[in-house]
Design a protein around this motif. Structure first.
Motif, PDB file in Angstrom:
ATOM      1  N   PHE A  32      29.512 131.524  26.794  1.00 30.28           N
ATOM      2  CA  PHE A  32      29.661 132.968  26.968  1.00 30.28           C
ATOM      3  C   PHE A  32      31.140 133.307  27.122  1.00 30.28           C
ATOM      4  O   PHE A  32      31.810 132.825  28.037  1.00 30.28           O
ATOM      5  N   GLU A  33      31.647 134.129  26.225  1.00 28.84           N
ATOM      6  CA  GLU A  33      33.041 134.560  26.252  1.00 28.84           C
ATOM      7  C   GLU A  33      33.050 136.081  26.310  1.00 28.84           C
ATOM      8  O   GLU A  33      33.277 136.767  25.304  1.00 28.84           O
ATOM      9  N   GLU A  34      32.793 136.607  27.493  1.00 26.71           N
ATOM     10  CA  GLU A  34      32.666 138.050  27.660  1.00 26.71           C
ATOM     11  C   GLU A  34      33.996 138.755  27.422  1.00 26.71           C
ATOM     12  O   GLU A  34      35.052 138.276  27.839  1.00 26.71           O
ATOM     13  N   ASP A  35      33.921 139.891  26.756  1.00 22.84           N
ATOM     14  CA  ASP A  35      35.114 140.709  26.560  1.00 22.84           C
ATOM     15  C   ASP A  35      35.509 141.335  27.889  1.00 22.84           C
ATOM     16  O   ASP A  35      34.757 142.123  28.472  1.00 22.84           O
ATOM     17  N   SER A  36      36.690 140.964  28.385  1.00 25.18           N
ATOM     18  CA  SER A  36      37.155 141.528  29.663  1.00 25.18           C
ATOM     19  C   SER A  36      37.524 142.997  29.518  1.00 25.18           C
ATOM     20  O   SER A  36      37.500 143.757  30.487  1.00 25.18           O
ATOM     21  N   ASN A  37      37.871 143.399  28.297  1.00 29.90           N
ATOM     22  CA  ASN A  37      38.195 144.801  28.021  1.00 29.90           C
ATOM     23  C   ASN A  37      37.324 145.271  26.867  1.00 29.90           C
ATOM     24  O   ASN A  37      37.759 145.296  25.713  1.00 29.90           O
ATOM     25  N   PRO A  38      36.070 145.607  27.164  1.00 28.04           N
ATOM     26  CA  PRO A  38      35.119 145.918  26.088  1.00 28.04           C
ATOM     27  C   PRO A  38      35.585 147.062  25.203  1.00 28.04           C
ATOM     28  O   PRO A  38      36.264 147.998  25.651  1.00 28.04           O
ATOM     29  N   ARG A  39      35.211 146.974  23.952  1.00 32.23           N
ATOM     30  CA  ARG A  39      35.485 148.057  23.012  1.00 32.23           C
ATOM     31  C   ARG A  39      34.670 149.295  23.408  1.00 32.23           C
ATOM     32  O   ARG A  39      33.712 149.194  24.178  1.00 32.23           O
ATOM     33  N   PRO A  40      35.022 150.443  22.871  1.00 34.09           N
ATOM     34  CA  PRO A  40      34.264 151.667  23.186  1.00 34.09           C
ATOM     35  C   PRO A  40      32.781 151.488  22.875  1.00 34.09           C
ATOM     36  O   PRO A  40      32.409 150.798  21.923  1.00 34.09           O
ATOM     37  N   PHE A  41      31.955 152.120  23.693  1.00 38.91           N
ATOM     38  CA  PHE A  41      30.508 151.972  23.547  1.00 38.91           C
ATOM     39  C   PHE A  41      30.049 152.321  22.138  1.00 38.91           C
ATOM     40  O   PHE A  41      29.221 151.607  21.554  1.00 38.91           O
ATOM     41  N   GLN A  42      30.564 153.417  21.567  1.00 40.72           N
ATOM     42  CA  GLN A  42      30.119 153.841  20.249  1.00 40.72           C
ATOM     43  C   GLN A  42      30.414 152.775  19.201  1.00 40.72           C
ATOM     44  O   GLN A  42      29.589 152.518  18.310  1.00 40.72           O
ATOM     45  N   GLU A  43      31.549 152.104  19.335  1.00 40.77           N
ATOM     46  CA  GLU A  43      31.906 151.053  18.387  1.00 40.77           C
ATOM     47  C   GLU A  43      30.957 149.863  18.517  1.00 40.77           C
ATOM     48  O   GLU A  43      30.490 149.299  17.507  1.00 40.77           O
ATOM     49  N   GLU A  53      24.351 123.172  32.189  1.00 39.47           N
ATOM     50  CA  GLU A  53      25.020 123.172  30.895  1.00 39.47           C
ATOM     51  C   GLU A  53      25.919 124.389  30.693  1.00 39.47           C
ATOM     52  O   GLU A  53      26.862 124.339  29.909  1.00 39.47           O
ATOM     53  N   VAL A  54      25.620 125.489  31.381  1.00 41.44           N
ATOM     54  CA  VAL A  54      26.449 126.697  31.249  1.00 41.44           C
ATOM     55  C   VAL A  54      26.944 127.118  32.632  1.00 41.44           C
ATOM     56  O   VAL A  54      26.847 128.275  33.025  1.00 41.44           O
ATOM     57  N   SER A  55      27.509 126.167  33.355  1.00 42.51           N
ATOM     58  CA  SER A  55      27.877 126.380  34.761  1.00 42.51           C
ATOM     59  C   SER A  55      28.993 127.404  34.945  1.00 42.51           C
ATOM     60  O   SER A  55      29.154 127.956  36.029  1.00 42.51           O
ATOM     61  N   GLU A  56      29.778 127.677  33.899  1.00 45.06           N
ATOM     62  CA  GLU A  56      30.893 128.613  34.030  1.00 45.06           C
ATOM     63  C   GLU A  56      30.480 130.065  33.799  1.00 45.06           C
ATOM     64  O   GLU A  56      31.294 130.971  33.998  1.00 45.06           O
ATOM     65  N   ALA A  57      29.266 130.300  33.392  1.00 43.85           N
ATOM     66  CA  ALA A  57      28.826 131.656  33.050  1.00 43.85           C
ATOM     67  C   ALA A  57      28.370 132.408  34.300  1.00 43.85           C
ATOM     68  O   ALA A  57      28.162 131.828  35.372  1.00 43.85           O
ATOM     69  N   SER A  58      28.193 133.721  34.154  1.00 39.27           N
ATOM     70  CA  SER A  58      27.664 134.540  35.241  1.00 39.27           C
ATOM     71  C   SER A  58      26.214 134.176  35.506  1.00 39.27           C
ATOM     72  O   SER A  58      25.559 133.523  34.686  1.00 39.27           O
ATOM     73  N   LEU A  59      25.694 134.605  36.654  1.00 39.29           N
ATOM     74  CA  LEU A  59      24.306 134.311  37.005  1.00 39.29           C
ATOM     75  C   LEU A  59      23.349 134.831  35.938  1.00 39.29           C
ATOM     76  O   LEU A  59      22.434 134.117  35.513  1.00 39.29           O
ATOM     77  N   LEU A 119      26.697 136.767  23.153  1.00 40.06           N
ATOM     78  CA  LEU A 119      27.556 135.857  23.913  1.00 40.06           C
ATOM     79  C   LEU A 119      28.832 136.542  24.389  1.00 40.06           C
ATOM     80  O   LEU A 119      29.427 136.138  25.397  1.00 40.06           O
ATOM     81  N   LYS A 120      29.277 137.574  23.680  1.00 36.11           N
ATOM     82  CA  LYS A 120      30.524 138.263  24.030  1.00 36.11           C
ATOM     83  C   LYS A 120      30.296 139.535  24.839  1.00 36.11           C
ATOM     84  O   LYS A 120      31.234 140.090  25.404  1.00 36.11           O
ATOM     85  N   LEU A 121      29.056 139.998  24.890  1.00 34.36           N
ATOM     86  CA  LEU A 121      28.770 141.255  25.580  1.00 34.36           C
ATOM     87  C   LEU A 121      28.912 141.074  27.095  1.00 34.36           C
ATOM     88  O   LEU A 121      28.425 140.096  27.653  1.00 34.36           O
ATOM     89  N   PRO A 122      29.591 141.984  27.791  1.00 31.29           N
ATOM     90  CA  PRO A 122      29.749 141.853  29.247  1.00 31.29           C
ATOM     91  C   PRO A 122      28.401 141.783  29.960  1.00 31.29           C
ATOM     92  O   PRO A 122      27.432 142.423  29.555  1.00 31.29           O
ATOM     93  N   THR A 123      28.359 141.020  31.030  1.00 35.50           N
ATOM     94  CA  THR A 123      27.128 140.893  31.820  1.00 35.50           C
ATOM     95  C   THR A 123      26.612 142.251  32.269  1.00 35.50           C
ATOM     96  O   THR A 123      25.409 142.519  32.251  1.00 35.50           O
TER      97      THR A 123
END
Length: 562
Positions: free
Chosen positions: A154-165, A397-403, A449-453
Motif C-alpha cells: 500500500f502506497e497511499e497518496d499523502s497529498n491526494p488528487r482532487p476528488f473529481q479527478e 505480510e503487510v505489517s507497514e500498512a494501516s489497520l 493500493l494508492k487510495l488513502p485509508t
C-alpha cells in the motif's frame, strides 16, 4: 550428469493471463500461450510473474528442465500439486491429481469446521497442496521451492488528487474493466442489488449495444429477501431482469450435487443460491456472467473494518486512562452489572486481543466448544493453534500498512481467494456458465493500493469514496442500503421444513458415525440450539450438512481412527 526428474503431469494453462513486453508481442505475432509464458519467464521467474496480470493458473516445464507452477494474485484459478517418488505432479483441481490410497487429513477437516473452507496450502488430502494466491513454485533437481511472487504494498497518496479527478479515473477504470470482461453477444450479470453488482450491471449497459440480462435470487423468508433492491437497479439501468426464488426443496435437491462438485469440502452458504442463479442464466442461453466480488475488499465495505477500527483505538489510549476504563468493573460485583460498565469491560476484553486473533473471537466452532463438538479421536489428530499461526503469518505480510489496509489484504486472502471466488467459480462451472470479475481488475487493484485509508473508511462510513464516486450513477437506495448479498436462510428452513431437516439430520448422524463429531452434539445442535437461534446455529448445521455429502461422494469409507 544425472537426468532431471520429469513431471508426470501435462501442462496447465488456464484463465486469461494479461502479458506485457516480449510475451505480449509473442502472442500478437501469433505465438501460443505456452510460448508467451516462456518469454515472460525466460530471465527470472519471480519478476516475470510480477509482470503478468489477469486470472491464471500455470504449470509447465521450462526449456532448462525446471517445472514452474503459479496462480494469479487472487487465485481465481487454482493449481494443486504433490511430490511422489522424486517427481512433481500437478493439476488444476484435486480431482485430477488424487488416486486411491491418498488419505483424508483430519487436520483439514478441522480447518474446514473453523474457516468453513480449507485454506491453502493445505487440502483435504494428506501430502497434497494447493498454491496460495500470488504464489509460485519451482521444482528443480528434485527440490520444490514455494514462495510468493506478489505481496500487497500500500502506497497511499499523502497529498491526494482532487476528488473529481479521482472519481473520473475510478469510473473510467471500472467501465473499461467491465467492457473487457463482458460477453458482447449476450451481456449478462449477477445482480444482488448491492453496490458492487449494481455498479457492474450499470457499467455493462453503458458499454454494450445490446440489452443486458441481469439475474437475481430471492428468498421467501423474513429478513433475507432483498429482491426489491435488485429491481431498483434493473429499472435504473433498464436491464432484462430475471428472478428466481430459492425454496427448501431446491436445497434438498441440489446440496448433494453442489457439495460433490467441489474437489474438497466447501461451506460458503451462498453457494446454493449462486448455483441456482447460474443455472437460471444457463437455461436462458447465457454463456458468461459478470460478478461484483471484490468491491468490498478493495474499498472498505465490510462492517468488521469499522468494528476493528473502534477496538484499535484502545492501543492509542494512555495506560492511566486504560486503567480508569477498566476500574469500575474490578472488585465491585454490583457496579459490574451496570449496562455501560459491562459494555466497557467487554470492549476492553476484546481490545486487548491482538490482531488478527481478535477477528476470530466469535468463531462459531470455538464458541460451541471444540471439546463438545469433536470426538476424542478427532481431537487427538489435530493441531488446534495451527490455523491461528497461519493467519498471523498472513497478517504480518503487510505489517507497514494501516489497520484498515491490513484488514483488506487479509480479506483478499481469506474472504476472496479462499471463500467467495471459489464459490462463484465453482457454482458457475457446475451450471455450465463462465464468469468474470471486473472488480478485481489489475488497474482497479492498483488504484485501491494508492487510495488513502480515510477514503475507504471515513470515520465509520464504509467504502466512502466508492459510494461518493458513484453517487448519481447508482440509485440512492442502493448506496444507502446495508450489505447483504445472497444470504441463505438455511437455519430457518432447516428448523421448519421436514425434508431439509431430515437431510441435515442424516448428514450430522453420518459425521457422528465417522467419528468426526460427537453424537450428543449432533442431537443437541438439531433439537435444542437450532430452534433457539436458527440464524446463528444454522451456519454450523449448514457446514456439517455440506461436509457429509462430500465425504459420501469422494471418500465413502473414511472414518477417524486413532
Amino acid at each position: 550428469m544425472q537426468d532431471l526428474p520429469r513431471p508426470t503431469s501435462s501442462a496447465v494453462f488456464s484463465g486469461t493471463p494479461l502479458f506485457s513486453g516480449e510475451a505480449k508481442q509473442c502472442l500478437a505475432a501469433g505465438g501460443t500461450v505456452a510460448q508467451a509464458w516462456q518469454k515472460a519467464l525466460q530471465s527470472d521467474v519471480r519478476s516475470g510473474l510480477q509482470s503478468v496480470t489477469g486470472d491464471f493458473a500455470l504449470g509447465m516445464q521450462l526449456p532448462d528442465g525446471r517445472v514452474v507452477l503459479a496462480v494469479d494474485r487472487f487465485a481465481v484459478r487454482s493449481l494443486c500439486y504433490r511430490e511422489v517418488q522424486g517427481q512433481l505432479q500437478f493439476a488444476a483441481t484435486l480431482d485430477g491429481l488424487v488416486e486411491d490410497g491418498v488419505e483424508i487429513d483430519p487436520q483439514a477437516i478441522f480447518d474446514y469446521l473453523y474457516f468453513h473452507v480449507i485454506p491453502s496450502p493445505r487440502t483435504i488430502y494428506r501430502g497434497v497442496y494447493r498454491l496460495p494466491p500470488g504464489h509460485f513454485a519451482v521444482f528443480e533437481r528434485g527440490r520444490l521451492t514455494v514462495a510468493p511472487y506478489w505481496t500487497p504494498r500500500f502506497e497511499e497518496d499523502s497529498n491526494p488528487r482532487p476528488f473529481q479527478e479521482l472519481k473520473d479515473e475510478f469510473r473510467a477504470i471500472v467501465q473499461s474493466a467491465v467492457e473487457r470482461e463482458l460477453d458482447v453477444q449476450r451481456p449478462a450479470c449477477f445482480l444482488s442489488g448491492g453496490t458492487d453488482s449494481s455498479t457492474v450491471a450499470g457499467m455493462a449497459t453503458l458499454v454494450s449495444d445490446r440489452k443486458v440480462d441481469t439475474y437475481s435470487i430471492g428468498f421467501d423468508a423474513q429478513g433475507y429477501d432483498e429482491m426489491e433492491f435488485a429491481r431498483i437497479a434493473a429499472r435504473r439501468f433498464d436491464t432484462r431482469h430475471h428472478e428466481y426464488y430459492v425454496t427448501p426443496a431446491d436445497l434438498v435437491q441440489h446440496i448433494p450435487t453442489v457439495a460433490a462438485h467441489y474437489d474438497q469440502p466447501f461451506g460458503n452458504s451462498s453457494a446454493l443460491p449462486a448455483y441456482c442463479c447460474s443455472k437460471l442464466a444457463h437455461d436462458d442461453g447465457i454463456t458468461k456472467l459478470l460478478a461484483g466480488d471484490g468491491g468490498d475488499e478493495l474499498f472498505g465495505g465490510n462492517t468488521r473494518y469499522a468494528k476493528q477500527k473502534l477496538f484499535g483505538w484502545y492501543d492509542s489510549v494512555p495506560p492511566a486512562l486504560r486503567r480508569a476504563i477498566a476500574a469500575p468493573a474490578a472488585g465491585n460485583a454490583l457496579v459490574s452489572k451496570l449496562p455501560l460498565v459491562r459494555k466497557a469491560a467487554s470492549y476492553v476484553t476484546q481490545a486487548k486481543v491482538p490482531m488478527p486473533d481478535r477477528m476470530m473471537t466469535y468463531n462459531l466452532l470455538f464458541h460451541l466448544g471444540v471439546d463438545d463438538v469433536l470426538t476424542p479421536q478427532m481431537l487427538r489428530q489435530v493441531d488446534l493453534p495451527g490455523q491461528e499461526q497461519q493467519q498471523r503469518d498472513v497478517w504480518q505480510e503487510v505489517s507497514e500498512a494501516s489497520l484498515v489496509n491490513r484488514m483488506l489484504a487479509f480479506d483478499w486472502r481469506y474472504t476472496l481467494a479462499e471463500c467467495d471466488l471459489p464459490k462463484v467459480v465453482g457454482t458457475t462451472a457446475l451450471a455450465g456458465v463462465g464468469v468474470g470479475f471486473p472488480m478485481l481488475d489489475h488497474q482497479l487493484l492498483e488504484f485501491s493500493l494508492k487510495l488513502p485509508t480515510s477514503y475507504k473508511l471515513k470515520g465509520f462510513k464504509l467504502r466512502w469514496f466508492f459510494k461518493e464516486a458513484l453517487r448519481g450513477f447508482l440509485p440512492d437506495e442502493i448506496i444507502a442500503k446495508k450489505k447483504h448479498g445472497f444470504g441463505l436462510p438455511f437455519g430457518v428452513w432447516a428448523n421448519s421444513d421436514p425434508a431439509l431437516k431430515a437431510l441435515a439430520t442424516d448428514s450430522l448422524n453420518g459425521l457422528a458415525r465417522r467419528g468426526v463429531i460427537r453424537s450428543e452434539f449432533a442431537q443437541a445442535l438439531l433439537s435444542r440450539l437450532l430452534p433457539e437461534h436458527p440464524g446463528y446455529y444454522g451456519e454450523m448445521v449448514w457446514i456439517l450438512t455440506m461436509l457429509e455429502p462430500w465425504l459420501a461422494a469422494k471418500a465413502p469409507r473414511f472414518v477417524v481412527r486413532d
